[in-house]
Scaffold this motif. Structure first.
Motif, PDB file in Angstrom:
ATOM      1  N   LYS A 137       1.036  -1.163   0.021  1.00 16.38           N
ATOM      2  CA  LYS A 137      -0.029  -0.169  -0.169  1.00 16.38           C
ATOM      3  C   LYS A 137       0.741   1.317  -0.116  1.00 16.38           C
ATOM      4  O   LYS A 137       0.490   2.195  -0.648  1.00 16.38           O
ATOM      5  N   ALA A 138       1.959   1.197   0.727  1.00 18.78           N
ATOM      6  CA  ALA A 138       3.006   2.502   0.640  1.00 18.78           C
ATOM      7  C   ALA A 138       3.628   2.590  -0.552  1.00 18.78           C
ATOM      8  O   ALA A 138       3.657   3.852  -0.980  1.00 18.78           O
ATOM      9  N   VAL A 139       3.958   1.467  -1.292  1.00 18.17           N
ATOM     10  CA  VAL A 139       4.408   1.838  -2.773  1.00 18.17           C
ATOM     11  C   VAL A 139       3.110   2.449  -3.773  1.00 18.17           C
ATOM     12  O   VAL A 139       3.513   3.312  -4.498  1.00 18.17           O
ATOM     13  N   ALA A 140       2.002   1.548  -3.437  1.00 20.66           N
ATOM     14  CA  ALA A 140       1.091   2.098  -4.514  1.00 20.66           C
ATOM     15  C   ALA A 140       0.699   3.628  -4.087  1.00 20.66           C
ATOM     16  O   ALA A 140       0.429   4.358  -5.141  1.00 20.66           O
ATOM     17  N   GLU A 141       0.602   4.010  -2.762  1.00 19.68           N
ATOM     18  CA  GLU A 141       0.386   5.303  -2.521  1.00 19.68           C
ATOM     19  C   GLU A 141       1.434   6.199  -3.205  1.00 19.68           C
ATOM     20  O   GLU A 141       1.224   7.203  -3.705  1.00 19.68           O
ATOM     21  N   GLY A 142       2.722   5.691  -3.252  1.00 13.90           N
ATOM     22  CA  GLY A 142       3.852   6.640  -3.652  1.00 13.90           C
ATOM     23  C   GLY A 142       3.748   6.630  -5.470  1.00 13.90           C
ATOM     24  O   GLY A 142       3.677   7.774  -6.056  1.00 13.90           O
ATOM     25  N   TYR A 143       3.135   5.682  -6.062  1.00 15.03           N
ATOM     26  CA  TYR A 143       2.956   5.620  -7.584  1.00 15.03           C
ATOM     27  C   TYR A 143       1.909   6.624  -7.656  1.00 15.03           C
ATOM     28  O   TYR A 143       1.953   7.556  -8.788  1.00 15.03           O
ATOM     29  N   LEU A 144       0.944   6.891  -6.740  1.00 16.79           N
ATOM     30  CA  LEU A 144      -0.181   7.526  -7.345  1.00 16.79           C
ATOM     31  C   LEU A 144       0.265   9.087  -6.752  1.00 16.79           C
ATOM     32  O   LEU A 144      -0.732  10.169  -6.985  1.00 16.79           O
ATOM     33  N   LEU A 145       1.199   9.558  -6.479  1.00 12.72           N
ATOM     34  CA  LEU A 145       1.871  10.806  -6.157  1.00 12.72           C
ATOM     35  C   LEU A 145       2.114  11.447  -7.465  1.00 12.72           C
ATOM     36  O   LEU A 145       2.391  12.852  -7.675  1.00 12.72           O
ATOM     37  N   GLY A 146       2.363  10.571  -8.437  1.00 16.25           N
ATOM     38  CA  GLY A 146       2.734  11.206  -9.885  1.00 16.25           C
ATOM     39  C   GLY A 146       1.384  11.126 -10.539  1.00 16.25           C
ATOM     40  O   GLY A 146       0.283  10.566 -10.301  1.00 16.25           O
ATOM     41  N   ASP A 147       1.401  11.419 -11.827  1.00 16.60           N
ATOM     42  CA  ASP A 147       0.167  11.397 -12.753  1.00 16.60           C
ATOM     43  C   ASP A 147       0.312  10.449 -13.668  1.00 16.60           C
ATOM     44  O   ASP A 147      -0.996  10.275 -14.410  1.00 16.60           O
ATOM     45  N   ALA A 188      -6.887  -0.344   0.823  1.00 20.38           N
ATOM     46  CA  ALA A 188      -6.363  -0.808  -0.675  1.00 20.38           C
ATOM     47  C   ALA A 188      -7.546  -0.403  -1.454  1.00 20.38           C
ATOM     48  O   ALA A 188      -7.119   0.001  -2.733  1.00 20.38           O
ATOM     49  N   ALA A 189      -8.736  -0.700  -1.121  1.00 20.52           N
ATOM     50  CA  ALA A 189      -9.862  -0.342  -2.072  1.00 20.52           C
ATOM     51  C   ALA A 189      -9.980   1.137  -2.497  1.00 20.52           C
ATOM     52  O   ALA A 189     -10.317   1.496  -3.487  1.00 20.52           O
ATOM     53  N   VAL A 190      -9.540   2.009  -1.397  1.00 22.84           N
ATOM     54  CA  VAL A 190      -9.571   3.520  -1.490  1.00 22.84           C
ATOM     55  C   VAL A 190      -8.527   3.678  -2.349  1.00 22.84           C
ATOM     56  O   VAL A 190      -8.784   4.409  -3.630  1.00 22.84           O
ATOM     57  N   LEU A 191      -7.277   3.186  -2.361  1.00 23.78           N
ATOM     58  CA  LEU A 191      -6.148   3.448  -3.115  1.00 23.78           C
ATOM     59  C   LEU A 191      -6.587   3.091  -4.515  1.00 23.78           C
ATOM     60  O   LEU A 191      -6.337   3.913  -5.594  1.00 23.78           O
ATOM     61  N   LYS A 192      -7.308   1.922  -4.910  1.00 25.33           N
ATOM     62  CA  LYS A 192      -7.711   1.563  -6.064  1.00 25.33           C
ATOM     63  C   LYS A 192      -8.570   2.710  -6.629  1.00 25.33           C
ATOM     64  O   LYS A 192      -8.495   2.910  -7.790  1.00 25.33           O
ATOM     65  N   GLY A 193      -9.607   3.052  -5.809  1.00 26.17           N
ATOM     66  CA  GLY A 193     -10.452   3.997  -6.294  1.00 26.17           C
ATOM     67  C   GLY A 193      -9.674   5.287  -6.790  1.00 26.17           C
ATOM     68  O   GLY A 193      -9.920   5.866  -7.971  1.00 26.17           O
ATOM     69  N   ASP A 194      -8.644   5.513  -6.009  1.00 24.81           N
ATOM     70  CA  ASP A 194      -7.760   6.906  -6.443  1.00 24.81           C
ATOM     71  C   ASP A 194      -6.891   6.739  -7.714  1.00 24.81           C
ATOM     72  O   ASP A 194      -6.911   7.381  -8.501  1.00 24.81           O
ATOM     73  N   ALA A 195      -6.604   5.306  -8.048  1.00 16.06           N
ATOM     74  CA  ALA A 195      -5.753   4.956  -9.236  1.00 16.06           C
ATOM     75  C   ALA A 195      -6.818   5.008 -10.328  1.00 16.06           C
ATOM     76  O   ALA A 195      -6.543   5.784 -11.524  1.00 16.06           O
ATOM     77  N   TYR A 196      -7.961   4.582 -10.324  1.00 13.14           N
ATOM     78  CA  TYR A 196      -8.907   4.530 -11.391  1.00 13.14           C
ATOM     79  C   TYR A 196      -9.386   6.067 -11.647  1.00 13.14           C
ATOM     80  O   TYR A 196      -9.592   6.172 -12.652  1.00 13.14           O
TER      81      TYR A 196
END
Length: 541
Positions: free
Chosen positions: A137-147, A167-175
């Motif tokens: 989750k920390a890595v995914a959150e890091g990737y989401l700091l970029g566009d 994790a579900a919320v981070l997925k939502g952020d990614a989508y």
């Protein structure tokens, strides 16, 4: 020393193994400060989150995970340099814990160093063998700091085990970064089912709908977040924004007051609150806030602008001029807008300084060709009896407005008429007639314009206005009770026209019609008296 038997030795080894495992599990169990800090970050209280984690690190200095979460909180609190130090400490303390490598990657992403960030993320996954959900989750959150790395984040999040709300919320952020609102909402809604006591998923759904301006559904979800957690700070904040965008000013003020009462940094939100008060026309409460903000060393031109606007609206005109002076001194040329000059003009109008108000409306018009500005200029100039300027202003308005209104055409035509531009006046009154064919007003002023071009010479007129005044009578008789003055003027013209042509009987008929409407009309009475007087007798020789 008594020799220990082989069996007893094996039992001892086993006991040590279990004790070691128990210790390992104890270390692996998440420190309660982590969850507490995460909630504080969610609810816009990052300083408190930092303090909570600093206390936890002091109590457990060997816990490398705590150093990551402390660094993470420091990032949220705009303390990146301190976060860097803690992430480094964490990697040195426990090189096999991927969290702090992930933290370093987050910092590199914030610095727009995507390649370096990826190296750090890869290291985080390598040392943790991609099995630690917290690291994933920390890595995914890091990737989401970029566009541009949302897909990378999704690949990582697929490895998270079980029904994990974060994790579900981070997925939502990614989508959402991939502009897939449908999947984004579905992921957030999954998170809501995983943990019904978390406000975060509902809040996130609200953000998606707010972004698409679906205010009703956004409002429902922000309110759901508050039902789950009445102190969920950011839901109040976004409700305020929602109400602001949908022009529901009083509700925006109320929601934002809820936010200000919960956030740890209300000072940073005061300007937005003042905007909401301004929109709600609560200028008396907005003014002191703008005044306070304008005294800060970091006050922007926007603060002075809206301070001036609010002072104008509340009638504090002298103070508004000082605020405008400060605004124009601070604002760049690009920041100055037409509305700024409009507000100055409003203040000047309220003070009765119409001549300078016109100058400012003209400046506003030069920046933005709005009908409202051109109309104000024309209206003020006409009221000031500056008819030449008014005619030019109405012409300026006509150039940008497809169809002038009846009052605008009426004043436009009269502006030409009063400056002896009778042909132009005639053209404008023709347009008024087209717009209001059942009213005498346009016909009367057209007839006057034609008559003005046919002056009396040697006791005669050509009578070019005759058919136009006859039209006034034709239209006026359909509503004679409301057209008395217009009919009197038309009958008078025709009576005088026939009098000059020595058509006395016809002339008398028109003057008698004047008296039928107004028995006290002095001119008609005088002319008829002269007409009816007996002819003088010839002198006897």
């Amino acid at each position: 020393m008594k020799e220990v038997s082989k069996g007893a030795w094996n039992v001892g080894k086993m006991l040590m193994f279990f004790l070691s495992c128990a210790a390992s599990v104890a270390v692996a169990q998440e420190n309660p400060a982590i969850k507490q800090a995460a909630y504080l970050i969610e609810t816009d209280q990052p300083t408190k989150a930092v303090a909570t984690l600093q206390a936890a690190v002091t109590a457990s200095p060997q816990d490398a995970a705590l150093l990551y979460y402390l660094g993470h909180a420091q990032i949220k609190n705009n303390e990146k340099a301190k976060a860097e130090i803690n992430f480094q400490k964490g990697t040195e303390l426990d090189p096999k814990n991927g969290l702090n490598f992930a933290g370093k990657g987050q910092l590199r992403m914030l610095d727009n160093q995507a390649a370096e960030a990826k190296l750090a993320f890869d290291e985080a996954l390598k040392v943790s063998k991609s099995k630690d959900d917290a690291v994933l989750k920390a890595v995914a959150e890091g990737y989401l700091l970029g566009d541009k790395m949302a897909k990378d984040a999704l690949l990582i999040l697929e490895k998270v085990k079980g029904k994990d709300v974060d994790a579900a919320v981070l997925k939502g952020d990614a989508y959402l970064k991939l502009n897939d609102g449908g999947k984004s909402v579905s992921s957030y809604e999954d998170g809501a089912t995983y943990d019904p006591k978390r406000a975060l998923p509902h809040y996130k759904v609200g953000l998606v709908y707010l972004r698409s301006k679906n205010y009703d559904v956004a409002e429902q979800n922000f309110k759901k977040a508050l039902e789950v957690d009445p102190k969920y700070t950011l839901a109040y904040k976004e409700l305020g924004e929602l109400y602001y965008q949908s022009r529901r000013a009083p509700e925006a003020v109320k929601a934002y007051e809820g936010y200000l009462g919960l956030t740890e940094k209300p000072e940073a939100a005061k300007l937005r609150y003042a905007f909401y008060l301004f929109m709600a026309k609560d200028y008396k409460r907005a003014n002191p806030i703008f005044e306070e903000l304008s005294k800060r060393s970091d006050a922007t031109s926007t603060v002075f602008k809206y301070k001036a606007y609010s002072l104008v609206e509340s009638g504090e005109l002298a103070a508004s001029h000082a605020a405008f002076d400060a605004y124009f001194a601070k604002a760049t040329k690009e920041e100055i807008q037409a509305g700024d000059y409009e507000y100055i003009a409003k203040a000047l109008q309220k003070e009765g300084n119409d001549s300078v108000a016109v100058e400012n409306y003209q400046k506003a018009f030069e920046l933005e060709k709005k009908e409202e500005y051109a109309s104000q200029i024309a209206d003020i100039q006409f009221k000031r009896k500056k008819y030449a300027e008014a005619a030019a202003a109405y012409k300026q308005l006509e150039a940008i407005k497809p169809k002038l209104s009846s009052p605008e055409l009426y004043n436009f035509g009269r502006s030409y008429y009063f400056t002896d531009q009778f042909q132009q006046a005639d053209s404008v009154f023709q347009k008024l007639i087209t717009l209001q064919p059942a009213m005498t007003l346009g016909y009367l002023w057209q007839a006057r314009s034609i008559a003005a071009q046919d002056p009396e010479t040697n006791g005669k007129i050509q009578g070019t206005a005759k058919p136009y005044f006859e039209k006034v009578i034709e239209v006026g008789l359909t509503r004679a009770d409301k057209s008395k003055n217009d009919l009197i003027e038309a009958y008078s013209y025709l009576g005088y026209y026939h009098f000059l042509r020595n058509e006395i009987s016809t002339s008398k008929g028109f003057w008698e019609k004047v008296l039928a409407i107004d028995p006290n009309d002095a001119r008609a009475k005088e002319i008829l008296k002269a007409m009816n007087a007996p002819a003088p007798k010839p002198r006897q020789g």
